[in-house]
Design an enzyme around this catalytic site. Structure first.
Site, mmCIF file in Angstrom:
data_model
loop_
_atom_site.group_PDB
_atom_site.id
_atom_site.type_symbol
_atom_site.label_atom_id
_atom_site.label_comp_id
_atom_site.label_asym_id
_atom_site.label_seq_id
_atom_site.Cartn_x
_atom_site.Cartn_y
_atom_site.Cartn_z
ATOM 1 N N TYR A 266 -23.650 -16.599 -43.961
ATOM 2 C CA TYR A 266 -22.717 -15.915 -43.063
ATOM 3 C C TYR A 266 -22.095 -16.780 -41.979
ATOM 4 O O TYR A 266 -21.130 -16.368 -41.336
ATOM 5 C CB TYR A 266 -23.405 -14.692 -42.458
ATOM 6 C CG TYR A 266 -23.688 -13.639 -43.509
ATOM 7 C CD1 TYR A 266 -22.670 -12.825 -43.974
ATOM 8 C CD2 TYR A 266 -24.950 -13.514 -44.064
ATOM 9 C CE1 TYR A 266 -22.906 -11.879 -44.968
ATOM 10 C CE2 TYR A 266 -25.207 -12.575 -45.056
ATOM 11 C CZ TYR A 266 -24.183 -11.759 -45.503
ATOM 12 O OH TYR A 266 -24.417 -10.836 -46.488
ATOM 13 N N PHE B 223 -30.980 -3.012 -40.441
ATOM 14 C CA PHE B 223 -29.953 -2.060 -40.892
ATOM 15 C C PHE B 223 -29.197 -2.641 -42.078
ATOM 16 O O PHE B 223 -29.336 -3.805 -42.400
ATOM 17 C CB PHE B 223 -28.989 -1.711 -39.752
ATOM 18 C CG PHE B 223 -28.332 -2.885 -39.079
ATOM 19 C CD1 PHE B 223 -27.154 -3.425 -39.579
ATOM 20 C CD2 PHE B 223 -28.881 -3.462 -37.935
ATOM 21 C CE1 PHE B 223 -26.546 -4.499 -38.959
ATOM 22 C CE2 PHE B 223 -28.276 -4.536 -37.311
ATOM 23 C CZ PHE B 223 -27.117 -5.051 -37.821
#
Length: 414
Positions: free
Chosen positions: A126, A414
Site C-alpha cells: 500500500y 476492519f
C-alpha cells in the site's frame, strides 16, 4: 487476461463474496444469510469488483465505508476505510488492485473525505498508493505468578468496583465508554451499532460464529463506568489436576489510569489462570509498568497496524494539534493522487495553507501518512531516505512538531 472493474450490482453480491472468500483462503460459497447481511449493511456503490471478460467470473474485490478517525487533539476526521481487498491468484499482477484503488481514491476525494485508512495484510502493497504505516500494535503475555500482585486482593483500592456483566450490559454501557475514550486517544476509530451487535452475539455471521465471552465492567467511586474488559479462557489441566489456563483479552477499554490498573489486576487475579494474553494494545501501554515486576509481561508481538493516506492536506493538517509551535513548509510528492503540492503549516496557530514559499522538507504522501498521527520520527524517515531536508534544521523541527506525547493506538481491525 482482461477484466472489467466497476461497482457491483445487487445480483452480483454472491459472486463477489465467493471471490472474497477465495482471496482470503476460506473457499466456499456464501450462505443466503451472509448475502442478506452484507446487502443490508453495505453500500453497493462502494463495493468494486473485477470481472473476467471471458468467463464473467468475479476475480477481485474491494470495499470502502465511512469512518471517523481521532487525530491528535481529539478531533474526529472523516476517512474512507478500505477493507475486503482480494485478487484471485489467477489474476494477480494485472493491475486490478491499482484500478480499484485509483477509482476509490478519486471517489473519496469527491465525497470530501480527508483521509483514507486500512489495515494492511501485507506490508509492501500500500505504500505505492500513498498509504503510510501510522500506528503500531503490541501484545504481551503476562506470567501471573511473577507479577508481584497480591492475587488474594483483586478488588480496586480506589473505591471503585468491578462487576461481571452479560452481553446486553456491554451493549448498553460499551458505546458511551468507547466514545469517551476515543475523544482522548488518537488513532482510534468509531464503532457503530452493528459493531457492538456482532461483538456481543446479538447478530452473527455464519463464517465467523460468535463464541460466548466473559465481561467485566469497572465503575469508579462515583459509580460511573470507566473501564470494560472482554476476555476468554481456555481449559488446560495437568494429569495431576494442576490448572494451566490462559486468559485471552479480546477488548479492554479504560478511560482512566485507575480503571486500567484495576482491570489488569483483576484479570491477573482470576483463579486457575497462569497466563494472561493482552490482545492488541498500544505500544506505550501502561501494563508492564503497572505490575510490581514489569518483566512478568513478556512482549510477544509488535507490528504496524493502521495505515493512513492523506487526501486533503490542508484539512488534515489543520484538524490536528501539535506539541510545539513552529512553521514548516512541506513539499508533498503525490504523482497519482490529490496530496501533491507545497503547504505552509503553522503549528502554533494550527493552520495549513497552500503556499508558493520555498519548502524546508520534501516527502511523499506515504511518509506524510506515517507522520500524521505522531508516531513516526521525521529524523528517522530522513535517515531512511523517505524525507529530504531542504533547509537546515527543518527535519528536526518537523520531528518536534508532528510527534505526540502518547503514541497513537487503533484497537480495531476492519
Amino acid at each position: 487476461m482482461s477484466a472489467d472493474v466497476r461497482p457491483i450490482a445487487a445480483s452480483e453480491l454472491p459472486a463477489w463474496l465467493t471471490a472474497l472468500n477465495s482471496g482470503f483462503l476460506t473457499p466456499g460459497a456464501p450462505t443466503e444469510s451472509d448475502v442478506a447481511q452484507r446487502a443490508a449493511h453495505s453500500d453497493l456503490a462502494r463495493m468494486q469488483g473485477a470481472f473476467d471478460k471471458e468467463t464473467g467470473r468475479c476475480v477481485a474485490t474491494f470495499r470502502s465505508f465511512a469512518q471517523e478517525l481521532t487525530v491528535p487533539g481529539g478531533a474526529a476526521v472523516a476517512s474512507s476505510a478500505i477493507s475486503n481487498v482480494a485478487v484471485l491468484p489467477t489474476h494477480r499482477r494485472q493491475g486490478l488492485l491499482t484500478r480499484m484503488m485509483e477509482a476509490e481514491l478519486a471517489a473519496a476525494r469527491a465525497r470530501g473525505d480527508v483521509l483514507s485508512t486500512l489495515i494492511a495484510a501485507e506490508y509492501p502493497i500500500y505504500g505505492r498508493y500513498g498509504y503510510g504505516a501510522a500506528t503500531v500494535h503490541a501484545e504481551w503475555e503476562v506470567d501471573v505468578a511473577r507479577t508481584g500482585l497480591d492475587r488474594s486482593r483483586p478488588a480496586p483500592v480506589d473505591g471503585g468496583r468491578i462487576d461481571l456483566v452479560d452481553a446486553a450490559e456491554v451493549r448498553r454501557v460499551g458505546p458511551a465508554l468507547h466514545e469517551r475514550m476515543r475523544a482522548s486517544r488518537h488513532g482510534m476509530v468509531d464503532r457503530d451499532a452493528r459493531w457492538w451487535s456482532l461483538k456481543t452475539g446479538l447478530e452473527q455471521m455464519s463464517h465467523r460464529p460468535y463464541r460466548e465471552k466473559m465481561q467485566a465492567v469497572y465503575r469508579d467511586a462515583a459509580g460511573e463506568v470507566a473501564g470494560l474488559a472482554v476476555y476468554q479462557a481456555d481449559d488446560h489441566w495437568t494429569d495431576a489436576k494442576t490448572p494451566l489456563n490462559t486468559v485471552q483479552v479480546v477488548d479492554l477499554l479504560a478511560a482512566t489510569p485507575a480503571a486500567e490498573r484495576a482491570l489488569w489486576h483483576f484479570l491477573c487475579s482470576i483463579d486457575w489462570v497462569l497466563k494472561v494474553r493482552t490482545g492488541n494494545r498500544a505500544p506505550d501501554d501502561l501494563l508492564p509498568e503497572l505490575l510490581p515486576d514489569a518483566r512478568a509481561a513478556r512482549p510477544v508481538s509488535a507490528a504496524d497496524f493502521l495505515w493512513v493516506r492523506v487526501l486533503d492536506v490542508v484539512r488534515a493538517l489543520g484538524a490536528r494539534t501539535y506539541e510545539v509551535p513552529g512553521v514548516l513548509v512541506l513539499e508533498v510528492e503525490d504523482p497519482t493522487g490529490p496530496a501533491a503540492g507545497r503547504y505552509r503549516l503553522d503549528a502554533g496557530a494550527g493552520t495549513c495553507t497552500r503556499t508558493g514559499e520555498p519548502a524546508g522538507v520534501r516527502l511523499d504522501a506515504s511518509a506524510l501518512g506515517s507522520l500524521y498521527l505522531g508516531d513516526a520520527s521525521a529524523v528517522r524517515l530522513a535517515a531512511l531516505g523517505r524525507v529530504a531536508e531542504l533547509e537546515p534544521g527543518a527535519v528536526r523541527l518537523a520531528d518536534a512538531v508532528f510527534r505526540t506525547a502518547r503514541r497513537p493506538w487503533c484497537p480495531d481491525v476492519f
